[in-house]
Design an enzyme around this catalytic site. Structure first.
Site, PDB file in Angstrom:
ATOM      1  N   GLU A  94       0.923  -1.359   0.098  1.00 42.21           N
ATOM      2  CA  GLU A  94       0.017  -0.071   0.010  1.00 42.21           C
ATOM      3  C   GLU A  94       0.717   1.313  -0.007  1.00 42.21           C
ATOM      4  OE1 GLU A  94      -4.146  -1.412   2.044  1.00 42.21           O
ATOM      5  OE2 GLU A  94      -2.407  -0.821   3.629  1.00 42.21           O
ATOM      6  N   CYS A 107       3.555   8.250   0.895  1.00 45.00           N
ATOM      7  CA  CYS A 107       3.944   7.489   2.012  1.00 45.00           C
ATOM      8  C   CYS A 107       4.138   6.139   1.267  1.00 45.00           C
ATOM      9  CB  CYS A 107       3.255   7.282   3.248  1.00 45.00           C
ATOM     10  SG  CYS A 107       3.746   6.402   4.248  1.00 45.00           S
ATOM     11  N   CYS A 114       6.525  -7.027   6.894  1.00 43.30           N
ATOM     12  CA  CYS A 114       7.794  -6.452   7.466  1.00 43.30           C
ATOM     13  C   CYS A 114       8.164  -7.587   8.738  1.00 43.30           C
ATOM     14  CB  CYS A 114       7.541  -5.279   8.531  1.00 43.30           C
ATOM     15  SG  CYS A 114       9.002  -4.464   9.055  1.00 43.30           S
ATOM     16  N   CYS A 118       6.989  -5.248  15.045  1.00 44.80           N
ATOM     17  CA  CYS A 118       6.669  -4.341  16.301  1.00 44.80           C
ATOM     18  C   CYS A 118       5.267  -4.662  16.776  1.00 44.80           C
ATOM     19  CB  CYS A 118       6.691  -2.934  15.979  1.00 44.80           C
ATOM     20  SG  CYS A 118       8.440  -2.457  15.314  1.00 44.80           S
ATOM     21  N   CYS A 121       2.103  -2.630  15.302  1.00 46.80           N
ATOM     22  CA  CYS A 121       1.935  -2.321  13.950  1.00 46.80           C
ATOM     23  C   CYS A 121       1.134  -3.194  13.229  1.00 46.80           C
ATOM     24  CB  CYS A 121       3.470  -1.905  13.541  1.00 46.80           C
ATOM     25  SG  CYS A 121       3.542  -1.713  11.604  1.00 46.80           S
ATOM     26  N   CYS A 353      -0.425   5.875   9.824  1.00 43.62           N
ATOM     27  CA  CYS A 353       0.759   5.376  10.223  1.00 43.62           C
ATOM     28  C   CYS A 353       0.645   3.933  10.778  1.00 43.62           C
ATOM     29  CB  CYS A 353       1.864   6.037  10.974  1.00 43.62           C
ATOM     30  SG  CYS A 353       2.565   7.502  10.450  1.00 43.62           S
TER      31      CYS A 353
HETATM   32  N1  SAH Z   1       9.758   0.366   9.143  1.00 43.33           N
HETATM   33  C1  SAH Z   1       9.773   1.822   9.705  1.00 43.33           C
HETATM   34  C2  SAH Z   1       9.080   2.646   8.536  1.00 43.33           C
HETATM   35  C3  SAH Z   1       7.557   2.156   8.683  1.00 43.33           C
HETATM   36  S1  SAH Z   1       6.636   2.494  10.040  1.00 43.33           S
HETATM   37  C4  SAH Z   1       9.913   2.217  11.228  1.00 43.33           C
HETATM   38  O1  SAH Z   1       9.331   1.479  11.889  1.00 43.33           O
HETATM   39  O2  SAH Z   1      10.207   3.253  11.494  1.00 43.33           O
HETATM   40  C5  SAH Z   1       6.561   4.410  10.234  1.00 43.33           C
HETATM   41  C6  SAH Z   1       6.336   4.806  11.520  1.00 43.33           C
HETATM   42  O3  SAH Z   1       4.750   4.482  11.830  1.00 43.33           O
HETATM   43  C7  SAH Z   1       7.056   4.343  12.586  1.00 43.33           C
HETATM   44  O4  SAH Z   1       7.628   5.239  13.451  1.00 43.33           O
HETATM   45  C8  SAH Z   1       6.296   3.225  13.176  1.00 43.33           C
HETATM   46  O5  SAH Z   1       6.665   3.116  14.478  1.00 43.33           O
HETATM   47  C9  SAH Z   1       4.922   4.180  13.246  1.00 43.33           C
HETATM   48  N2  SAH Z   1       3.524   3.073  13.650  1.00 43.33           N
HETATM   49  C10 SAH Z   1       3.600   1.822  13.274  1.00 43.33           C
HETATM   50  N3  SAH Z   1       2.461   1.342  13.783  1.00 43.33           N
HETATM   51  C11 SAH Z   1       1.603   2.412  14.008  1.00 43.33           C
HETATM   52  C12 SAH Z   1       0.473   2.669  14.444  1.00 43.33           C
HETATM   53  N4  SAH Z   1      -0.545   1.652  14.594  1.00 43.33           N
HETATM   54  N5  SAH Z   1       0.074   3.918  14.740  1.00 43.33           N
HETATM   55  C13 SAH Z   1       0.778   4.907  14.715  1.00 43.33           C
HETATM   56  N6  SAH Z   1       2.098   4.811  14.384  1.00 43.33           N
HETATM   57  C14 SAH Z   1       2.703   3.310  14.001  1.00 43.33           C
HETATM   58 FE1  SF4 Z   2       7.977  -3.064  10.625  1.00 36.13          FE
HETATM   59 FE2  SF4 Z   2       5.922  -1.776  11.497  1.00 36.13          FE
HETATM   60 FE3  SF4 Z   2       7.979  -2.178  13.130  1.00 36.13          FE
HETATM   61 FE4  SF4 Z   2       7.942  -0.423  11.094  1.00 36.13          FE
HETATM   62  S1  SF4 Z   2       6.737  -0.088  12.866  1.00 36.13           S
HETATM   63  S2  SF4 Z   2       9.633  -1.864  11.516  1.00 36.13           S
HETATM   64  S3  SF4 Z   2       6.949  -1.269   9.440  1.00 36.13           S
HETATM   65  S4  SF4 Z   2       6.584  -3.595  12.474  1.00 36.13           S
END
Ligand code: SAH
Ligand code: SF4
Length: 382
Positions: A94, A107, A114, A118, A121, A353
């Site tokens: 996406e 974006c 991934c 995390c 996410c 995000c």
């Molecule tokens: N993988 C990279 C970039 C993609 S995620 C990273 O983790 O930095 C982009 C941003 O969105 C990151 O700061 C991530 O922690 C944040 N993010 C992930 N899940 C989220 C959520 N459910 N709500 C708000 N931000 C989120």
């Molecule tokens: Fe991967 Fe989501 Fe963690 Fe970014 S926030 S590193 S996209 S699992």
């Protein structure tokens, strides 16, 4: 999966090599490159400056693009658009286009799924499906440019018509797919190509230190954002298992070295989860870590971006209330740490995000607006 080369995957040099193998003159590569990234032609037949025989060979022995637009949704009264693309191997990725009065940001994703996993996410829940190629990353930007052109052609108000910013904050961890990610930056930045200014790129990382160190040496002043999300290692490891390999102090040391080497400011992202990482004490602890740790002599080189968590179903987490966000921000400000709260975009179409998962069950579709007809888009000028 297509075995034909995708022209978006090729640097100008690689394109020249391919054409040399075909017995073509070297200047043809420059012509094609220009057609792809300056004219943004998606059909070989529109490359009218090429001889017919070469056009025929390109159309039978190469492809332009690999993504199939599967679905497009709009939110924020048309100012946010989320595209779901299918890869040739079947996975969905996406991209999100956000239009503001003075700028337009896309974006984009660097991987399908991934591996970092995390806990907060949506993409992390999928695990890693596969890395994107440089061309698959670039094509998302070309989609954003063509969508903006279509919008501009259909409306007479003063929305921006050109794409200004590219943020690698979609699905995936860019530094876990470093080569393809970096190639995409180079090609999009190339003055002979898409010609997007280095300062208009932002890459976000979960803290892969080797990637931060490589970027420090790359010589392009692109913006770096680092996902921190916790003030101590125990909690950060719980939220982001990658912290075991790259704990906070090491990460801040790498950040310090990055700011020294590049002279650039870094932003720390901090997703706010009610009752997990958003107490005033945790705000104070975060301020201490940033103020007294490896970044202690460099306060002017950091900025904290607070992101109220966007809901992901099936997670026992909660989004911080506005009151708690403000109280947390206050704690950082008291210690003179520059700090802003990120303005929301696209929550109702699960385009915010961390909500990107190639599925419809995230977000709140009851408030989503029209799904734009694919016909309009496919016939739109690119
Ligand atoms: N993988 C990279 C970039 C993609 S995620 C990273 O983790 O930095 C982009 C941003 O969105 C990151 O700061 C991530 O922690 C944040 N993010 C992930 N899940 C989220 C959520 N459910 N709500 C708000 N931000 C989120
Ligand atoms: Fe991967 Fe989501 Fe963690 Fe970014 S926030 S590193 S996209 S699992």
């Amino acid at each position: 999966m297509s075995v034909l080369p995708n022209l978006y995957d090729l640097s100008l040099d690689a394109l020249a090599k391919l054409l040399e193998q075909w017995g073509e003159k070297p200047f043809r590569a420059k012509q094609i490159y220009r057609q792809l990234y300056v004219e943004r032609v998606t059909d070989v037949d529109q490359m009218t400056d090429l001889p017919k025989a070469l056009r025929h060979r390109l159309s039978t022995e190469a492809t332009i693009g690999a993504l199939t637009l599967d679905r497009m949704q709009t939110g924020d009264k048309g100012l946010t658009r989320k595209a779901a693309f299918m890869l040739p191997s079947g996975e969905i990725i996406e991209s999100v286009l956000m239009i503001y009065p003075e700028r337009a940001t896309v974006c984009i994703s660097s991987q399908a799924g991934c591996a970092i996993r995390c806990s907060f996410c949506a993409t992390g829940k999928m695990g890693l499906l596969r890395n994107l190629t440089s061309g698959e990353i670039i094509e998302q930007v070309l989609w954003a440019q063509s969508t903006l052109a279509t919008i501009a052609a259909e409306s007479d108000d003063t929305q921006p018509t050109a794409l200004t910013n590219i943020v690698y904050m979609g699905m995936g961890e860019p530094f876990h797919n470093y080569e393809a990610w970096w190639e995409s930056v180079q090609r999009l930045h190339d003055p002979k190509g898409a010609n997007i200014g280095a300062r208009n790129f932002t890459v976000s990382t979960s803290g892969l230190i080797p990637g931060i160190r490589r970027l420090a040496d790359c010589g392009l002043p692109i913006n770096l954002a680092i996902s921190l999300h916790a003030p101590d290692d125990a909690l950060r490891t719980e939220l982001m298992p990658i912290n075991k390999a790259y704990p906070i102090q090491d990460l801040l040391e790498a950040t310090r070295d990055y700011t020294i080497k590049t002279g650039r400011r870094v932003s720390f992202e901090y997703v706010l989860l009610e009752g997990t990482n958003d107490s005033p004490e945790q705000g104070e602890a975060l301020a201490r870590v940033l103020r007294d740790g490896p970044m202690k002599d460099r306060p002017q080189f950091m900025h904290v971006n607070l992101i109220p968590w966007n809901p992901v179903p099936g997670t026992p987490l909660a989004r911080s209330s506005r009151k708690r966000v403000n109280a947390f921000q206050q704690k950082l400000r008291e210690q003179n740490i520059p700090c802003t709260v990120r303005v929301e975009r696209g929550t109702e179409i699960a385009a915010a995000c961390g909500q990107l998962a190639g599925a419809d069950d995230v977000g709140d579709p009851t408030t989503a607006e029209t799904v734009i007809s694919l016909e309009t888009l496919r016939t739109g000028t690119r």
